[in-house]
Structures are given as C-alpha cells and as structure tokens.
Motif scaffolding. Structure first.
Motif, PDB file in Angstrom:
ATOM      1  N   PHE A  59     -38.323  59.754 -45.239  1.00  0.00           N
ATOM      2  CA  PHE A  59     -37.165  60.469 -45.368  1.00  0.00           C
ATOM      3  C   PHE A  59     -37.115  61.541 -44.119  1.00  0.00           C
ATOM      4  O   PHE A  59     -35.964  61.415 -43.544  1.00  0.00           O
ATOM      5  CB  PHE A  59     -36.962  61.359 -46.542  1.00  0.00           C
ATOM      6  CG  PHE A  59     -35.774  61.818 -46.779  1.00  0.00           C
ATOM      7  CD1 PHE A  59     -34.571  61.140 -47.458  1.00  0.00           C
ATOM      8  CD2 PHE A  59     -35.566  63.102 -46.546  1.00  0.00           C
ATOM      9  CE1 PHE A  59     -33.431  61.628 -47.361  1.00  0.00           C
ATOM     10  CE2 PHE A  59     -34.334  63.574 -46.440  1.00  0.00           C
ATOM     11  CZ  PHE A  59     -33.244  63.058 -47.052  1.00  0.00           C
ATOM     12  N   ALA A  60     -38.035  62.171 -43.892  1.00  0.00           N
ATOM     13  CA  ALA A  60     -38.138  63.336 -43.069  1.00  0.00           C
ATOM     14  C   ALA A  60     -37.918  62.687 -41.485  1.00  0.00           C
ATOM     15  O   ALA A  60     -37.348  63.315 -40.629  1.00  0.00           O
ATOM     16  CB  ALA A  60     -39.311  64.248 -43.273  1.00  0.00           C
ATOM     17  N   VAL A  61     -39.050  61.851 -41.271  1.00  0.00           N
ATOM     18  CA  VAL A  61     -39.066  61.310 -39.950  1.00  0.00           C
ATOM     19  C   VAL A  61     -37.596  60.544 -39.504  1.00  0.00           C
ATOM     20  O   VAL A  61     -37.125  60.522 -38.447  1.00  0.00           O
ATOM     21  CB  VAL A  61     -40.343  59.999 -39.968  1.00  0.00           C
ATOM     22  CG1 VAL A  61     -40.178  59.345 -38.476  1.00  0.00           C
ATOM     23  CG2 VAL A  61     -41.503  60.932 -39.925  1.00  0.00           C
ATOM     24  N   GLY A  62     -37.197  59.730 -40.697  1.00  0.00           N
ATOM     25  CA  GLY A  62     -35.710  59.130 -40.459  1.00  0.00           C
ATOM     26  C   GLY A  62     -34.907  59.973 -39.982  1.00  0.00           C
ATOM     27  O   GLY A  62     -33.676  59.654 -39.309  1.00  0.00           O
ATOM     28  N   ASN A  63     -34.630  61.181 -40.696  1.00  0.00           N
ATOM     29  CA  ASN A  63     -33.547  62.188 -40.143  1.00  0.00           C
ATOM     30  C   ASN A  63     -33.925  62.296 -38.561  1.00  0.00           C
ATOM     31  O   ASN A  63     -32.890  62.332 -37.930  1.00  0.00           O
ATOM     32  CB  ASN A  63     -33.982  63.538 -40.933  1.00  0.00           C
ATOM     33  CG  ASN A  63     -33.027  63.597 -42.271  1.00  0.00           C
ATOM     34  OD1 ASN A  63     -31.991  63.080 -42.457  1.00  0.00           O
ATOM     35  ND2 ASN A  63     -33.896  63.836 -43.237  1.00  0.00           N
ATOM     36  N   VAL A  64     -35.156  62.728 -37.924  1.00  0.00           N
ATOM     37  CA  VAL A  64     -35.230  62.913 -36.817  1.00  0.00           C
ATOM     38  C   VAL A  64     -34.892  61.682 -35.993  1.00  0.00           C
ATOM     39  O   VAL A  64     -34.362  62.046 -34.850  1.00  0.00           O
ATOM     40  CB  VAL A  64     -36.616  63.532 -36.446  1.00  0.00           C
ATOM     41  CG1 VAL A  64     -37.059  63.535 -35.226  1.00  0.00           C
ATOM     42  CG2 VAL A  64     -37.125  64.719 -37.337  1.00  0.00           C
ATOM     43  N   VAL A  65     -35.229  60.669 -36.433  1.00  0.00           N
ATOM     44  CA  VAL A  65     -35.062  59.323 -35.741  1.00  0.00           C
ATOM     45  C   VAL A  65     -33.553  59.104 -35.397  1.00  0.00           C
ATOM     46  O   VAL A  65     -32.907  58.737 -34.510  1.00  0.00           O
ATOM     47  CB  VAL A  65     -35.848  58.238 -36.042  1.00  0.00           C
ATOM     48  CG1 VAL A  65     -35.407  56.816 -35.531  1.00  0.00           C
ATOM     49  CG2 VAL A  65     -37.348  58.258 -35.949  1.00  0.00           C
ATOM     50  N   GLY A  66     -32.842  59.445 -36.602  1.00  0.00           N
ATOM     51  CA  GLY A  66     -31.406  59.007 -36.742  1.00  0.00           C
ATOM     52  C   GLY A  66     -30.838  60.255 -35.760  1.00  0.00           C
ATOM     53  O   GLY A  66     -29.924  59.588 -34.971  1.00  0.00           O
ATOM     54  N   ILE A  67     -31.093  61.370 -35.647  1.00  0.00           N
ATOM     55  CA  ILE A  67     -30.558  62.297 -34.660  1.00  0.00           C
ATOM     56  C   ILE A  67     -30.832  61.755 -33.265  1.00  0.00           C
ATOM     57  O   ILE A  67     -29.822  61.829 -32.382  1.00  0.00           O
ATOM     58  CB  ILE A  67     -31.083  63.642 -34.987  1.00  0.00           C
ATOM     59  CG1 ILE A  67     -30.604  64.299 -36.114  1.00  0.00           C
ATOM     60  CG2 ILE A  67     -30.690  64.766 -33.674  1.00  0.00           C
ATOM     61  CD1 ILE A  67     -31.387  65.673 -36.755  1.00  0.00           C
ATOM     62  N   LEU A  68     -32.171  61.468 -32.994  1.00  0.00           N
ATOM     63  CA  LEU A  68     -32.271  60.943 -31.621  1.00  0.00           C
ATOM     64  C   LEU A  68     -31.439  59.553 -31.192  1.00  0.00           C
ATOM     65  O   LEU A  68     -31.121  59.593 -30.208  1.00  0.00           O
ATOM     66  CB  LEU A  68     -33.860  60.520 -31.731  1.00  0.00           C
ATOM     67  CG  LEU A  68     -34.691  61.759 -31.680  1.00  0.00           C
ATOM     68  CD1 LEU A  68     -36.183  61.158 -31.630  1.00  0.00           C
ATOM     69  CD2 LEU A  68     -34.585  62.681 -30.372  1.00  0.00           C
ATOM     70  N   ALA A  69     -31.492  58.956 -32.263  1.00  0.00           N
ATOM     71  CA  ALA A  69     -30.559  57.519 -31.965  1.00  0.00           C
ATOM     72  C   ALA A  69     -29.034  57.914 -31.745  1.00  0.00           C
ATOM     73  O   ALA A  69     -28.506  57.172 -30.731  1.00  0.00           O
ATOM     74  CB  ALA A  69     -30.705  56.304 -33.132  1.00  0.00           C
ATOM     75  N   GLU A  70     -28.670  58.773 -32.519  1.00  0.00           N
ATOM     76  CA  GLU A  70     -27.051  59.332 -32.347  1.00  0.00           C
ATOM     77  C   GLU A  70     -27.004  59.647 -31.048  1.00  0.00           C
ATOM     78  O   GLU A  70     -25.908  59.488 -30.230  1.00  0.00           O
ATOM     79  CB  GLU A  70     -26.806  60.237 -33.368  1.00  0.00           C
ATOM     80  CG  GLU A  70     -25.295  60.276 -33.529  1.00  0.00           C
ATOM     81  CD  GLU A  70     -24.501  61.501 -32.472  1.00  0.00           C
ATOM     82  OE1 GLU A  70     -23.814  61.213 -31.937  1.00  0.00           O
ATOM     83  OE2 GLU A  70     -25.706  62.360 -32.034  1.00  0.00           O
ATOM     84  N   LYS A  71     -28.145  60.558 -30.497  1.00  0.00           N
ATOM     85  CA  LYS A  71     -27.852  61.176 -29.115  1.00  0.00           C
ATOM     86  C   LYS A  71     -27.840  59.965 -28.083  1.00  0.00           C
ATOM     87  O   LYS A  71     -27.272  60.156 -27.076  1.00  0.00           O
ATOM     88  CB  LYS A  71     -28.896  62.080 -28.891  1.00  0.00           C
ATOM     89  CG  LYS A  71     -28.699  63.594 -29.548  1.00  0.00           C
ATOM     90  CD  LYS A  71     -29.745  64.638 -29.475  1.00  0.00           C
ATOM     91  CE  LYS A  71     -29.556  65.768 -29.975  1.00  0.00           C
ATOM     92  NZ  LYS A  71     -30.424  67.056 -29.775  1.00  0.00           N
ATOM     93  N   LYS A  72     -28.646  59.065 -28.323  1.00  0.00           N
ATOM     94  CA  LYS A  72     -29.150  58.192 -27.537  1.00  0.00           C
ATOM     95  C   LYS A  72     -27.580  57.107 -27.367  1.00  0.00           C
ATOM     96  O   LYS A  72     -27.145  56.612 -26.233  1.00  0.00           O
ATOM     97  CB  LYS A  72     -30.289  57.290 -27.681  1.00  0.00           C
ATOM     98  CG  LYS A  72     -30.549  56.021 -26.763  1.00  0.00           C
ATOM     99  CD  LYS A  72     -31.140  56.696 -25.524  1.00  0.00           C
ATOM    100  CE  LYS A  72     -31.502  55.597 -24.423  1.00  0.00           C
ATOM    101  NZ  LYS A  72     -31.747  55.883 -23.212  1.00  0.00           N
ATOM    102  N   LEU A  73     -27.169  56.647 -28.472  1.00  0.00           N
ATOM    103  CA  LEU A  73     -25.957  56.224 -28.711  1.00  0.00           C
ATOM    104  C   LEU A  73     -24.813  56.687 -27.930  1.00  0.00           C
ATOM    105  O   LEU A  73     -23.928  56.004 -27.291  1.00  0.00           O
ATOM    106  CB  LEU A  73     -25.620  55.595 -30.050  1.00  0.00           C
ATOM    107  CG  LEU A  73     -26.619  54.623 -30.600  1.00  0.00           C
ATOM    108  CD1 LEU A  73     -26.225  54.528 -32.200  1.00  0.00           C
ATOM    109  CD2 LEU A  73     -26.493  53.304 -29.758  1.00  0.00           C
ATOM    110  N   ALA A  74     -24.761  58.007 -27.998  1.00  0.00           N
ATOM    111  CA  ALA A  74     -23.626  58.958 -27.530  1.00  0.00           C
ATOM    112  C   ALA A  74     -22.271  58.229 -27.784  1.00  0.00           C
ATOM    113  O   ALA A  74     -21.462  58.054 -27.028  1.00  0.00           O
ATOM    114  CB  ALA A  74     -23.700  59.139 -25.898  1.00  0.00           C
ATOM    115  N   LEU A  75     -21.892  58.058 -29.101  1.00  0.00           N
ATOM    116  CA  LEU A  75     -20.763  57.421 -29.636  1.00  0.00           C
ATOM    117  C   LEU A  75     -19.778  58.444 -29.472  1.00  0.00           C
ATOM    118  O   LEU A  75     -19.739  59.666 -29.604  1.00  0.00           O
ATOM    119  CB  LEU A  75     -20.915  57.235 -30.834  1.00  0.00           C
ATOM    120  CG  LEU A  75     -21.957  56.332 -31.335  1.00  0.00           C
ATOM    121  CD1 LEU A  75     -22.160  56.052 -32.727  1.00  0.00           C
ATOM    122  CD2 LEU A  75     -21.822  54.775 -30.595  1.00  0.00           C
TER     123      LEU A  75
END
Length: 188
Positions: A72-88
């Motif tokens: 859960f904790a790591v998923g929050n961080v990875v989700g934020i990084l993924a969102e920044k990378k996708l730059a939607l």
C-alpha cells in the motif's frame, strides 16, 4: 518459502492496485470516462483478490499483513511517480520576460506551439507576458525553448480545465498507441 512467495505476490498486487488507483483518479478528473472505467475494473479486480487472500491468511501469517501494508505504502509512491511520468492533462504556461518577449514568441512558434503575447508592466518596467496552452507532457519542451532565448525568464503554470483544441508537436499518446491497431482495424 510459500509464505514469502505469497507475501511478495500480495505486495506486488497492492503496489499495482494503488498505482492504478492514482492514475484512475487523474483520468477521472480529466473526464476520460472510458479509461477510468477500464482502470477501475482492473483496480478493483486486483484489490478484491489481494484483499481476500490477505484476510483469509493474515490470522495464521501476520507477515502477509505487513506485505499488504508495505505494498500500500509503496503503491502510493509509485502511483505519484507514474502520474508525473504520464503527465496527463493540459496546462497554461505564463512566461514573463523583460527584454526578450518577441524572440521567445518566435522560438516557441517555431517549435510548433501556439503562443499569445500581451504587454505588461512589472515593478521595474515593461514586460511581455506570454500564454501557452499545451499538454502537460510538452511543458518542459516549451520552457526549454523559452529559456534558450531568455534564461532569466519567470514562469508560472496551472492546470487548464479544458480547451477547444491543443496543438502538440509530439502528437497524441493515444494516436501513437492505436496507430498500428488502426492500420489493421480501421473502424477503431
């Protein structure tokens, strides 16, 4: 060994669930209902199976609860990084330059972006305020071009809730993804 393997699977599933949830939230905010639907189905499928597996076994193996929490904790961080990378989404970039407004406008237009220029007044005298509405993924390119002309420029940006049309020299990610498929199935 089975508990360790199961714990790793639970950890990875929870990382995936939280990453998908972050991206789903972003596409929901952007009004992308089909993407939100698909991501939501996948997210909840993983969540149901992962959570039920933990609930059935956590009493016997508390280690699985720790794996779930860490995922859960790591998923929050990875989700934020993924969102920044996708730059939607889209942004409005405001570029303010005291001396190089016309040159910045030419350079940004030559790079394929639309720019609107307005005369302004700062504390030290006249400035040029320029507005570029672009895809968030293109913002770095716009600023790189503008800073190539005036490294001392000032800029701000904010999310653009909607726009009638946005020209992107880099093209659409969806078109790039669906391009090969559309060649085979033109109805898409």
């Amino acid at each position: 060994m089975d508990v360790l393997f199961f714990g790793v699977l639970i950890f990875l599933a929870e990382v995936a669930v939280l990453t998908l949830g972050t991206v789903r939230t972003m596409v929901t905010v952007l009004g992308e209902s089909r993407a939100a639907f698909a991501l939501g189905c996948l997210e909840m499928t993983l969540w149901i199976f992962g959570t039920s597996a933990v609930m059935l076994k956590v009493g016997e193996e508390p280690f699985l609860g720790v794996c779930y929490a860490m995922g859960f904790a790591v998923g929050n961080v990875v989700g934020i990084l993924a969102e920044k990378k996708l730059a939607l989404g889209n942004v409005v970039v405001r570029i303010i330059s005291a001396f190089h407004g016309a040159e910045i406008a030419r350079a940004v237009r030559c790079a394929g972006f639309m720019i609107t220029t307005v005369a302004g007044e700062a504390a030290d005298g006249p400035v040029t305020v320029q507005f570029v509405v672009c895809k968030r993924k293109d913002m770095k390119d716009v600023l790189r071009v503008a800073r190539g002309v005036d490294p001392e420029l000032f800029y701000t940006f904010e999310t653009a809730g909607g726009a009638s049309s946005i020209h992107s020299p880099s093209g659409s990610r969806v078109d790039k993804l669906l391009g090969p498929i559309k060649k085979v199935v033109p109805q898409i």
